[in-house]
Scaffold this motif. Structure first.
Motif, PDB file in Angstrom:
ATOM      1  N   ASN A  30       0.813  -1.217   0.000  1.00 52.89           N
ATOM      2  CA  ASN A  30       0.000   0.000   0.000  1.00 52.89           C
ATOM      3  C   ASN A  30       0.845   1.265   0.000  1.00 52.89           C
ATOM      4  O   ASN A  30       0.290   2.367   0.044  1.00 52.89           O
ATOM      5  CB  ASN A  30      -0.897   0.012   1.242  1.00 52.89           C
ATOM      6  CG  ASN A  30      -0.088   0.147   2.528  1.00 52.89           C
ATOM      7  OD1 ASN A  30       1.001  -0.417   2.651  1.00 52.89           O
ATOM      8  ND2 ASN A  30      -0.612   0.884   3.496  1.00 52.89           N
ATOM      9  N   ASP A  63      -4.876  -1.709  -2.883  1.00 48.98           N
ATOM     10  CA  ASP A  63      -5.736  -1.376  -1.749  1.00 48.98           C
ATOM     11  C   ASP A  63      -6.126  -2.696  -1.095  1.00 48.98           C
ATOM     12  O   ASP A  63      -6.136  -3.754  -1.747  1.00 48.98           O
ATOM     13  CB  ASP A  63      -6.988  -0.629  -2.200  1.00 48.98           C
ATOM     14  CG  ASP A  63      -6.670   0.780  -2.702  1.00 48.98           C
ATOM     15  OD1 ASP A  63      -5.817   1.443  -2.086  1.00 48.98           O
ATOM     16  OD2 ASP A  63      -7.271   1.200  -3.710  1.00 48.98           O
ATOM     17  N   TYR A  64      -6.460  -2.639   0.175  1.00 48.92           N
ATOM     18  CA  TYR A  64      -6.696  -3.893   0.898  1.00 48.92           C
ATOM     19  C   TYR A  64      -7.703  -3.673   2.009  1.00 48.92           C
ATOM     20  O   TYR A  64      -7.975  -2.536   2.431  1.00 48.92           O
ATOM     21  CB  TYR A  64      -5.385  -4.411   1.505  1.00 48.92           C
ATOM     22  CG  TYR A  64      -4.859  -3.509   2.605  1.00 48.92           C
ATOM     23  CD1 TYR A  64      -5.149  -3.766   3.952  1.00 48.92           C
ATOM     24  CD2 TYR A  64      -4.135  -2.367   2.308  1.00 48.92           C
ATOM     25  CE1 TYR A  64      -4.717  -2.920   4.949  1.00 48.92           C
ATOM     26  CE2 TYR A  64      -3.692  -1.512   3.301  1.00 48.92           C
ATOM     27  CZ  TYR A  64      -3.986  -1.796   4.623  1.00 48.92           C
ATOM     28  OH  TYR A  64      -3.570  -0.945   5.613  1.00 48.92           O
TER      29      TYR A  64
END
Length: 310
Positions: A118, A138-139
């Motif tokens: 990220n 993105d997570y």
């Protein structure tokens, strides 16, 4: 194949920092995902196997998928150590790999074959210095102490290859908890190994080598050190030839184990088709859903040492 030794130009505005780096409060969730042994071996042959003099063998059809939120990272070398710290989240697919010598296993490594992060600082330093195969993402994942309900990773990618496809955010995979069960606390990495081995030994298709060899792989947690295998290469200006290509290794030296647990909840891993990152071709992970093995969570501190030739 290494280039001649030339001092690296550290000019103003360069963000390349010298290792090692120290990592505090690395909150790692892990799952073992089923792939295909032949495809994993092909991936090894097309990366680390390209460097003359080395032979590497895939030792399991299972890849380890980890989501790791690292609260505080900074280099330990000045002047970078005094410049500040940053947060980083890594989502990694690891391959357990054996270095072979005369048809015998000479050493066991974890190969972080696919990494999404990220943080652009982490991406640049990881690719440039260590050779980590990093991409931005993105997570979603739990915070420290949170319930392991849902994990996902989204990348900017070409979902379907075509002249008219525009790059856009695509969820590559997710892990969700379907049913809650019990959790087993672990006090240290030895507990993780012992309890993990007792569970995995019942999966008759997990190991491609003798079970004792796989214990050697996980015994790296005891040292305490995790040996990472790296494939580092730099392309020329036409991306046709490599101006540098080598196989490296970088130890992750465990400094402190805070907490850990094994999960007995029911989880589901789902892989989506994204042409730009074809995990089915890379590692044989089938598009669709499967039950991951040995879900766990550990919180620890470690140092990522410099990358060195084997």
């Amino acid at each position: 194949m290494s280039s001649e030794q030339t001092p690296y130009a550290q000019f103003p505005g360069s963000v390349i920092a010298q290792p090692p780096c120290r990592m505090i409060n690395a909150n790692m969730y892990g799952f073992f995902i089923k792939g295909d042994l032949n495809k994993i071996q092909t991936y090894l042959d097309e990366t680390v196997g390209l460097v003359s003099g080395y032979t590497f063998k895939a030792i399991s059809k299972y890849c380890m998928l980890t989501f790791t939120d690292i609260e505080n990272i900074k280099p330990t070398t000045e002047p970078w150590a005094s410049q500040g710290y940053f947060q980083e989240t890594d989502v990694i697919i690891w391959l357990p790999v054996a270095k072979m010598q005369r048809d015998k296993v000479s050493h066991i490594y974890w190969y972080p074959a696919f990494i999404c992060v990220n943080n652009v600082y982490a991406l640049i330093n990881g690719r440039e210095t260590w050779g980590f195969n990093k991409y931005l993402c993105d997570y979603k994942m739990p915070e420290i102490g949170g319930s392991p309900d849902f994990f996902s990773m989204t990348v900017d990618a070409f979902k379907t290859f075509s002249p008219d496809t525009k790059m856009s955010p695509c969820e590559l995979f997710n892990v969700k908890m379907l049913a809650q069960d019990t959790e087993s606390p672990i006090e240290n990495f030895v507990d993780l190994i012992e309890e993990g081995m007792s569970l995995l030994e019942n999966e008759i298709d997990f190991f491609d080598l003798d079970f004792s060899v796989y214990k050697q792989l996980l015994s790296g947690f005891i040292n305490p050190q995790i040996d990472q295998l790296l494939f580092k290469q730099l392309p020329d200006g036409s991306a046709t030839n490599a101006v540098y290509q080598d196989v490296l290794h970088s130890p992750s030296a465990i400094q402190k184990f805070h907490t850990g647990k094994l999960y007995f909840h029911e989880f589901e891993f789902t892989l989506n088709q994204v042409d730009m990152f074809p995990l089915s071709d890379m590692f044989g992970i089938e598009v669709g859903s499967q039950r991951p093995l040995l879900p766990f969570n550990i919180l620890f501190d470690f140092n990522q040492e410099a990358a060195m030739s084997l």
